[in-house]
Every structure is written in C-alpha cells, then in structure tokens.
Scaffold this motif. Sequence first.
Motif, PDB file in Angstrom:
ATOM      1  N   TYR A 320       0.822  -1.208   0.000  1.00  0.00           N
ATOM      2  CA  TYR A 320       0.000   0.000   0.000  1.00  0.00           C
ATOM      3  C   TYR A 320       0.858   1.262   0.000  1.00  0.00           C
ATOM      4  N   SER A 321       1.925   1.260   0.805  1.00  0.00           N
ATOM      5  CA  SER A 321       2.786   2.446   0.828  1.00  0.00           C
ATOM      6  C   SER A 321       3.512   2.593  -0.507  1.00  0.00           C
ATOM      7  N   GLY A 322       3.874   1.444  -1.119  1.00  0.00           N
ATOM      8  CA  GLY A 322       4.499   1.511  -2.436  1.00  0.00           C
ATOM      9  C   GLY A 322       3.564   2.107  -3.474  1.00  0.00           C
ATOM     10  N   ALA A 323       2.281   1.714  -3.405  1.00  0.00           N
ATOM     11  CA  ALA A 323       1.298   2.277  -4.335  1.00  0.00           C
ATOM     12  C   ALA A 323       1.135   3.779  -4.117  1.00  0.00           C
ATOM     13  N   LEU A 324       1.179   4.188  -2.862  1.00  0.00           N
ATOM     14  CA  LEU A 324       1.041   5.612  -2.550  1.00  0.00           C
ATOM     15  C   LEU A 324       2.238   6.400  -3.067  1.00  0.00           C
ATOM     16  N   SER A 328       3.075   9.805  -7.337  1.00  0.00           N
ATOM     17  CA  SER A 328       3.756  11.008  -7.805  1.00  0.00           C
ATOM     18  C   SER A 328       5.139  11.085  -7.173  1.00  0.00           C
ATOM     19  N   GLN A 329       6.016  11.842  -7.805  1.00  0.00           N
ATOM     20  CA  GLN A 329       7.328  12.111  -7.232  1.00  0.00           C
ATOM     21  C   GLN A 329       7.317  13.378  -6.395  1.00  0.00           C
ATOM     22  N   ASN A 330       6.197  14.104  -6.452  1.00  0.00           N
ATOM     23  CA  ASN A 330       6.059  15.362  -5.717  1.00  0.00           C
ATOM     24  C   ASN A 330       5.559  15.080  -4.307  1.00  0.00           C
ATOM     25  N   GLU A 331       6.342  15.463  -3.290  1.00  0.00           N
ATOM     26  CA  GLU A 331       5.971  15.156  -1.908  1.00  0.00           C
ATOM     27  C   GLU A 331       4.694  15.873  -1.482  1.00  0.00           C
ATOM     28  N   TRP A 332       4.416  17.045  -2.076  1.00  0.00           N
ATOM     29  CA  TRP A 332       3.197  17.770  -1.708  1.00  0.00           C
ATOM     30  C   TRP A 332       1.958  17.070  -2.236  1.00  0.00           C
ATOM     31  N   VAL A 333       2.075  16.434  -3.371  1.00  0.00           N
ATOM     32  CA  VAL A 333       0.948  15.663  -3.903  1.00  0.00           C
ATOM     33  C   VAL A 333       0.659  14.471  -2.993  1.00  0.00           C
ATOM     34  N   ILE A 334       1.726  13.795  -2.579  1.00  0.00           N
ATOM     35  CA  ILE A 334       1.553  12.643  -1.683  1.00  0.00           C
ATOM     36  C   ILE A 334       0.967  13.089  -0.349  1.00  0.00           C
ATOM     37  N   LEU A 335       1.462  14.216   0.180  1.00  0.00           N
ATOM     38  CA  LEU A 335       0.929  14.725   1.444  1.00  0.00           C
ATOM     39  C   LEU A 335      -0.547  15.076   1.302  1.00  0.00           C
ATOM     40  N   LEU A 336      -0.919  15.683   0.187  1.00  0.00           N
ATOM     41  CA  LEU A 336      -2.322  16.031  -0.046  1.00  0.00           C
ATOM     42  C   LEU A 336      -3.192  14.781  -0.082  1.00  0.00           C
ATOM     43  N   VAL A 337      -2.698  13.729  -0.735  1.00  0.00           N
ATOM     44  CA  VAL A 337      -3.453  12.475  -0.807  1.00  0.00           C
ATOM     45  C   VAL A 337      -3.646  11.891   0.588  1.00  0.00           C
ATOM     46  N   ARG A 367       8.586   8.440   6.332  1.00  0.00           N
ATOM     47  CA  ARG A 367      10.037   8.246   6.480  1.00  0.00           C
ATOM     48  C   ARG A 367      10.728   8.314   5.120  1.00  0.00           C
ATOM     49  N   GLU A 368      10.098   7.727   4.110  1.00  0.00           N
ATOM     50  CA  GLU A 368      10.675   7.745   2.762  1.00  0.00           C
ATOM     51  C   GLU A 368      10.775   9.175   2.235  1.00  0.00           C
ATOM     52  N   MET A 369       9.796  10.000   2.586  1.00  0.00           N
ATOM     53  CA  MET A 369       9.797  11.396   2.141  1.00  0.00           C
ATOM     54  C   MET A 369      10.734  12.269   2.979  1.00  0.00           C
TER      55      MET A 369
END
Length: 444
Positions: A320-324, A328-337, A367-369
């Motif tokens: 699941y974390s891999g899918a997340l 995107s490579q953009n950390e703000w997009v991931i944070l928004l999700v 942690r990855e971010m």
Amino acid sequence: MFEFIGISSVGTQMIIIFFLLMALRLPVAFALGLSALYAMWKIGFGLELAGDLIATGITKFSLLAIPFFILAGTLMGSLGIAERMIRFFRVAVGGLPGGMGVVGTVVCLFWGAVSGSGPASVAAIGPMIIKGMEEDGYDRAFAAGLVCTGAAFSIVIPPSIGLVIYGVIAETSISRLFIAAIIPGVFMALTMVAVLPFARRRNAPSRSPSLAALMPEPYADEARARRLWLSFRDSFWGLMTPVVILGGIYSGIFTPTEAALVATVYALAVGALAYRTLSLRNLYDALGTAAASSAVVMLIVAYASLFGWVVTVDDLVRSYSGALLGLSQNEWVILLVIMVILLVAGMFMDPVTVMFIALPIFLPVAREMGWDPVWFGVLVMVNLAIGLITPPVGINLYVAANVTRMKIEHVARGALPFLLASLVGIAIVAAVPSMSQILLHWLR
C-alpha cells in the motif's frame, strides 16, 4: 467470494470486511476484531496467538495515560473546576467583540489542556458555553458548532490522548509531540475566532440568567478589575492544572504517562481541599464515567493489535505504501493524498481507529519522504480533529446533539462555518512545518 472478484490478498479482504461490518453499524472495536480473526483464520495460522496479541497490544506503559487523563478530565468537570474556569474567562475576555463566542473558544482551548478528549470536553463544558452564547445573542446551533469544534481541537492541545497513541504507534517521543502541538493547536483556535464576526447575532439582554450565573454574587456588581481578581482567585487552582501537568512534563519531573496520574491526584486534591466539592457520590459517578470511556478506547486498541498483526504478516504496508509513493514524485501531492484520506476516514471512524489502521501504512511513506515524524504526527492529529465535527460519524456532533436536545442535522449546520475555517487552517499548518518546530527549537 473474494477470489471470484479477484481479490487474493487476505489483508485487503480483511479491510473490506471491516468496512462492511461498519456499514452494518457493528461497534468499531468488534468490527476490527471480527475482520482480523477472519484474516487470521484465512491465513491458516495465528488464531492461537489472538490472546497474546491482544494482551501485548494493551500492556504498554504509555497507554496508561489514556484512562488517567480521561478520569482527570471527568473529575474536573464534576467537581466544579470547569464552571469556575468559564466564570473567570467570562470576566477576562467576555467584554471583547464576540462576547461569549470568544469565551467559548478560550475555554475549549484551555479545557483541551486538561481533558485531552473531544467528546468528554463537549459533555463537560458544552451545556454552560452553549447556554451562555445563546443568551448572548448567538444562534443555538452556531453555539453548539463552536463547542464541537473547540472540543475537537482538544485532541491537538496537549496533553492529548491522540498524541499519546500516535507516539506509541510511531515510537516517537510523546513529550516532543506535546510541545510541537501547542502552537498549531492555538492557531486552529484562532481560525475559530475568525468566524465569529460573520455570525448573526440578535440583541441580547444585558443581564440574562445564564450570563449572570457566570458572574454571580457577591462580585457581579463590582468594578471590572475587582471582578477579574475575585474570579481569578476563585478559579486559581483549576487554572493551575495545565501548568502542573505540562510544566512537569517539559521540565522533566515526570513523563507524560506519569503526568496523567499526577493530573488525577491533583484533581482529587483540588476538589477535596480547595473547593470542597468532592463527595463519595460524585467520585463514584466520575469513576464510572471514566471507566466506560476508557473501556471503549482500550477495546479498540486491543482489537487493533490483531488488525495490525495481519497487516504486518500479509505485507500490506509495503504494497500500500508503495502504491502511494508511486502516485507522484512530488511530496506535496503525496501529502495532499494522505490528508484527504485521513479527512475522509475521519468522517466514518473515530481518531483512534483511523490511527491504528492508517499509520502503519503512512509512517513508512513519511520516512521515505524524509518528513519529521513529530510534525507529521501533529498534522495527523489536526486532520483527525476535523473528523470529529464531520458527518456522518462526527462524534462531537452526536454528543452536542444529546446535550442540546437538537437534531444532529442542525448541529452539523451550525458547525459548518467552523469546518470550512478549519480546512483553511490545516492547509496553513501543512504548508508551514516550522509552526510545529518553533517551541522545540526554543526549548532545545
């Protein structure tokens, strides 16, 4: 059945069953437990471990803070400490534009530093605040919405039960979480105050019954400075509560877990010696209320340990974390999700459940971010606080509806302006990570 529709992962099946049981209105704790037991049976081993996993899940020293903070908050409500604080803040800030609206916000903020529980805060201080605001010209539903929102942010203001649980799951310093949450919690309260000028208010009587009750004789007709002093003196020991709790934690005298016990003993001492309001009857009632509230939380924690075991064994975290991370490579997009997922989850589940289900997946992503786990924890807590006032399962809305005898739809409508302001506030908290770091750097 699941194989027929192409879902082979036992962990995913468990999550689907959990939401189906929730849709059938089964209590959250039992939905967690039954879905986890199904998955353990499906895996083919592990059922014999269920008892040990449940015991291990709840026998953590840090979790002792939960029942004691709940008991401390319950005692302070039943022993008259909340009433005295409201009276003081009525005198201190009631003359500002916004009147009882400002008083309600300040008291909710202060009470968050006492109870650490949103629903408990609504029940403890809601009736007086709502009554006072209504007779100060505010609409009853709007007043209930303010109390719901202010009490929700009590899970952000330390000492916070939610932050204790986050610290346990993320293996992060609870003391640092408490320090980091102060400024964001105050900021979110300021977004509530920003809503007050837009509220419609009718002309209120200058000496309405409930407002007079907040400034009772013998000092209701005294000069303002005199009233301020007398109300401060009357509420002094209650106002010292967060000073004792947070001061002891930050100075290293005791840990957050030990602080919960200190808070309970302090409440008993104030009720017995300072205010002389402690009796066997209200002690019995407070113990019963706190035990029931604590049992609900700890039952969720216990069954969540089974849920977490399946998540680990089925390697859901990696998939699941891999899918997340692949979105995107953009950390703000991931944070928004992540924030959107937490907000939506908060609409249907209580904060404790959301944390035990979502954090094992989101923490590896954080942690990855390279995100600071303390900042991330505060952001998670603000997200979940907003969930307490978001239908259809906003717990604070139900408590306020019960207190006011209003329909939950009316309470939710009254909370809508505060919900919109909170969404703006959380966007700012997310965009300005330094807000959570200022005090940590200053106290280093």
